[in-house]
Design an enzyme around this catalytic site. Structure first.
Site, PDB file in Angstrom:
ATOM      1  N   ASP A 285       0.824  -1.207   0.000  1.00 27.55           N
ATOM      2  CA  ASP A 285       0.000   0.000   0.000  1.00 27.55           C
ATOM      3  C   ASP A 285       0.860   1.259   0.000  1.00 27.55           C
ATOM      4  O   ASP A 285       1.938   1.302   0.594  1.00 27.55           O
ATOM      5  CB  ASP A 285      -0.887  -0.023   1.249  1.00 27.55           C
ATOM      6  CG  ASP A 285      -1.779   1.193   1.349  1.00 27.55           C
ATOM      7  OD1 ASP A 285      -2.641   1.350   0.471  1.00 27.55           O
ATOM      8  OD2 ASP A 285      -1.621   1.983   2.303  1.00 27.55           O
TER       9      ASP A 285
ATOM     10  N   GLU B  43       0.935  -0.518  -5.134  1.00 30.83           N
ATOM     11  CA  GLU B  43      -0.003   0.568  -5.348  1.00 30.83           C
ATOM     12  C   GLU B  43       0.844   1.834  -5.433  1.00 30.83           C
ATOM     13  O   GLU B  43       1.201   2.439  -4.425  1.00 30.83           O
ATOM     14  CB  GLU B  43      -1.005   0.683  -4.198  1.00 30.83           C
ATOM     15  CG  GLU B  43      -2.095   1.702  -4.518  1.00 30.83           C
ATOM     16  CD  GLU B  43      -2.572   2.498  -3.302  1.00 30.83           C
ATOM     17  OE1 GLU B  43      -3.625   3.139  -3.421  1.00 30.83           O
ATOM     18  OE2 GLU B  43      -1.888   2.509  -2.273  1.00 30.83           O
TER      19      GLU B  43
END
Length: 736
Positions: A411, A464
């Site tokens: 993330d 990401e």
């Protein structure tokens, strides 16, 4: 003259320091100590009225111990050299236990060396709480890194949360405190009481390397049972690399485990319940992988797991660790891969967590310009510190190896890569060369990818990463970060912006749908329609489609056809597959009652069939990451908002034609070039009646003439349904 009793030689100031929790070396006072010719045993038992010394083997009483300090320090001679235990009289309770301070050191020198170097890859087996047998006694070994603490004690209901009872031994070479507590059992809750470098007693801290936690809002760590899973996924793991490479079909169903299940289900949020319902649903829908929003323990459910504090523990909200392991095993048995969202970019500032863990900024940077994240009001890991870097890499390996997870989606990579991410001038610290790149984060990500590749063959790392940082999916030896795939955030934003436009204006935004192909093969991409696109007032996917009800559903079906025909692996957040009307709410289950409506049911059938076609036709996935696998046929028909392209697999594989009409007007006799004459078959028509469409199309099978068009030797003349995507395979065969 008789020799004085050994307990009389205890320094009262030392005992007072021990009683007040200020003694820096409890093993220097407590436990067995030779005093002249006599062995003295000393113990801190504030709740005991009387303490007896017993022979460990026979249980015979060797001697009573004397109270030598009013705070509850007892001492007395050991009559003969032997292993011993205590009998404690605590009000009406009488219990027996071995002496924690009679045992030798626990962690080996190699463990400590590797930890200090940031290269201990099995940190979860080194630090934390572990049920072991030590010197013939069952109990729990505790170990925690807190190099700047004056004292660390393990506390819990087993010692009345009294930090004086079990102060730990400091292993100076690595700043690790350790203690073996005899007779403790799995399920024991505990925390650490830490006396900081300035002498302040900190709020009780949860164990950073705990394998299990209490269910929030409780915040204690739990002594975990060793995993006892009869893994049955050997065949899956052996074939995993082939299932997850750039040429494989990867269709990901992104799930928030706490809100997927049906309302009214008993235990609707437990792993076993999810295994019984979610796994067969995802496989029936044709998905190849489940991606779970973070399931590492997190204090605030509204963070969806993106503010984790326990990087080694699955959330107790869904059951014990072995239940999660069973879930992974059952996914693999069903042919589903498991991707976990994993968050090394930041952590929350809850007092029981990592922040100022030993009274100093241990895991985070001291300077808030580096150590505080303004977007999320969280702390930033100090990736320049060996132990912190090693902590995070060990966490990644823990999920991949210990739980057999197949991939980690990392993330917020962009926030790690740039020192000025979301910061104004003067709010960030340049790197040593004066630049904005976070060199420590780059090194960390490269090391992470190299370690994962070496130790977890076939496992994936997915980034990401929302900027144009170069070479995210190239190997570190080639100057890249080493990820296997990257989310294509630009594609997502551009195409959703286009789809939200009224079709009459789409001709002016034609490039939003084509721009992604300029860079589509610069990285290995996943095309995400993720949870981030259905929250914070953005609305649901169906809610963002323009037009009346029929047009909204037609637009969404056409968009899904566009996505599944586009180069790149696929990811769809739960609820999108049946066009949930409401924006996602993490506190509520999905609106499964929508499936009583034929329009919603039609979207679900379309996703199922798109997945089947995607898996069955190699041209739609085999060369996803190669420019040679794609060719535009129509890129410039702005006036009619038509797009058409070809997808190619390996030599000998049937090519596939994808055609999109993003206006509500049908287009008749639309000629398109194709690479070969002969039969072609319509394998997906998003306007089909079974999907809720008007059933306009081309009758299933059509014949391409040997008439050149669009620079190709043959051509098809097609009817393009309104607001629809057609996927057409050469050869007249294929899955419907």
């Amino acid at each position: 003259m008789p020799e004085s009793r050994p307990e009389s030689r205890l320094d009262f100031a030392e005992m007072t320091a021990l009683a007040e929790g200020r003694h820096p070396d409890p093993f220097a006072v407590l436990g067995p100590h030779r005093v002249g010719t006599v062995t003295s045993v000393r113990t801190m038992q504030p709740q005991a009225g009387r303490v007896e010394l017993l022979d460990r083997a026979s249980g015979a009483v060797l001697a009573p111990l004397s109270r030598v300090h009013p705070a509850g320090i007892f001492a007395g001679p050991l009559p003969e050299p032997c292993s011993y235990r205590f009998r404690l009289y605590e009000d009406a309770l009488v219990r027996e236990t071995e002496d924690p301070y009679a045992f030798g050191v626990l962690l080996g020198d190699l463990d400590l060396y590797l930890l200090a170097e940031g290269r201990h890859r099995e940190l979860g087996a080194c630090l934390g709480a572990h049920v072991i047998e030590h010197e013939g006694v069952r109990g729990v070994r505790f170990a925690v890194w807190a190099p700047n603490a004056r004292r660390v004690s393990v506390v819990g209901s087993f010692n009345h949360w009294d930090g004086r009872r079990h102060p730990m031994r400091l292993r100076h070479s690595a700043g690790v405190f350790e203690l073996f507590v005899p007779r403790l059992l799995p399920g024991t809750i505990y925390k650490y009481e830490i006396l900081g470098a300035d002498g302040t007693v900190l709020p009780l801290k949860a164990d950073p390397v705990a394998a299990q936690t209490e269910a929030p809002p409780a915040t204690a760590s739990v002594v975990a049972m060793p995993l006892a899973i009869d893994w049955r996924d050997q065949a899956w793991l052996a074939a995993r690399a082939a299932r997850q490479n750039a040429a494989a079909p990867i269709a990901i169903y992104e799930v928030h485990a706490l809100s997927w299940s049906h309302e009214g289900d008993p235990d609707r949020c437990g792993w076993d319940n999810l295994a019984a319902r979610l796994i067969p649903y995802a496989t029936a829908m044709g998905f190849t992988h489940l991606e779970l929003l973070p399931i590492t323990e997190h204090p605030f459910v509204g963070s969806w797991g993106y503010q984790p504090l326990s990087q080694f523990a699955p959330t107790a909200r869904l059951g014990p660790p072995e239940a999660f392991a069973r879930f992974v095993d059952r996914c693999h048995e069903a042919g589903l891969g498991i991707i976990l969202d994993w968050v090394p970019a930041h952590f929350p500032n809850d007092a029981h967590g990592l922040i100022r863990f030993d009274g100093t900024p241990l895991y985070e940077h001291e300077d808030p310009r580096e150590g505080f994240h303004p977007d999320w009001n969280t702390m930033v890991y100090n990736l320049g510190r060996n132990e912190v870097r090693g902590f995070l890499i060990a966490s990644a390996l823990h999920w991949l190896k210990h739980y057999h997870v197949d991939a980690l989606r990392v993330d917020a990579v962009a926030s790690m890569l740039y020192r000025d991410y979301s910061r104004r001038e003067g709010e960030w610290v340049p790197n040593r060369y004066g630049g904005r790149e976070n060199l420590e984060a780059i090194d960390f990500l490269r090391e992470l990818s190299e370690v994962v590749a070496a130790r977890c063959p076939g496992a994936l790392l997915i980034a990401e990463e929302s900027t144009a940082w170069p070479s995210v999916t190239r190997a570190p030896r080639e100057g890249g970060l080493g990820f296997d795939f990257k989310w294509n955030m630009g594609w997502m934003h551009d195409t959703l912006r286009y789809m939200q436009k009224d079709p009459i204006y789409r001709r002016h935004h034609h490039d939003d749908m084509t721009f992604g192909l300029i860079y589509a093969f610069s990285e290995r991409f996943v095309l995400p329609l993720s949870h981030d696109e259905v929250v914070h007032g953005k609305g649901s996917l169906i809610g963002r489609m323009p037009g009346d009800r029929w047009q909204r559903f037609a637009n969404l079906r056409a968009y899904f056809g566009f996505m599944w025909g586009h180069p790149g692996k696929k990811l769809l957040f739960m609820g999108g597959e049946f066009a949930q009307e409401l924006e996602w709410n993490h506190d509520a289950a999905l609106t499964w009652s929508h499936l009583d409506d034929p329009a919603h049911l039609g979207v679900q059938r379309l996703i199922r069939d798109l997945n089947r076609v995607y898996l069955a036709h190699r041209a739609l996935h085999q060369r996803d990451c190669e420019a040679a696998g794609f060719r535009w046929v129509v890129i410039d028909d702005r006036a009619q908002s038509v797009f058409a392209w070809l997808r190619f697999g390996a030599e000998g594989e049937a090519p596939v034609l994808v055609v999109c009409n993003f206006t509500p007007l049908p287009r008749h006799s639309y000629r398109l070039g194709v690479p070969q004459a002969g039969a072609w078959r319509e394998i997906i028509n998003t306007d089909a009646a079974c999907y809720g469409g008007g059933d306009l199309g081309n009758g299933g099978v059509m014949v391409a003439e040997a008439m050149a068009s669009h620079g190709l030797p043959a051509s098809l003349t097609l009817t393009l349904p309104p607001l629809a995507t057609l996927i057409i395979s050469a050869g007249g065969n294929g899955a419907a």
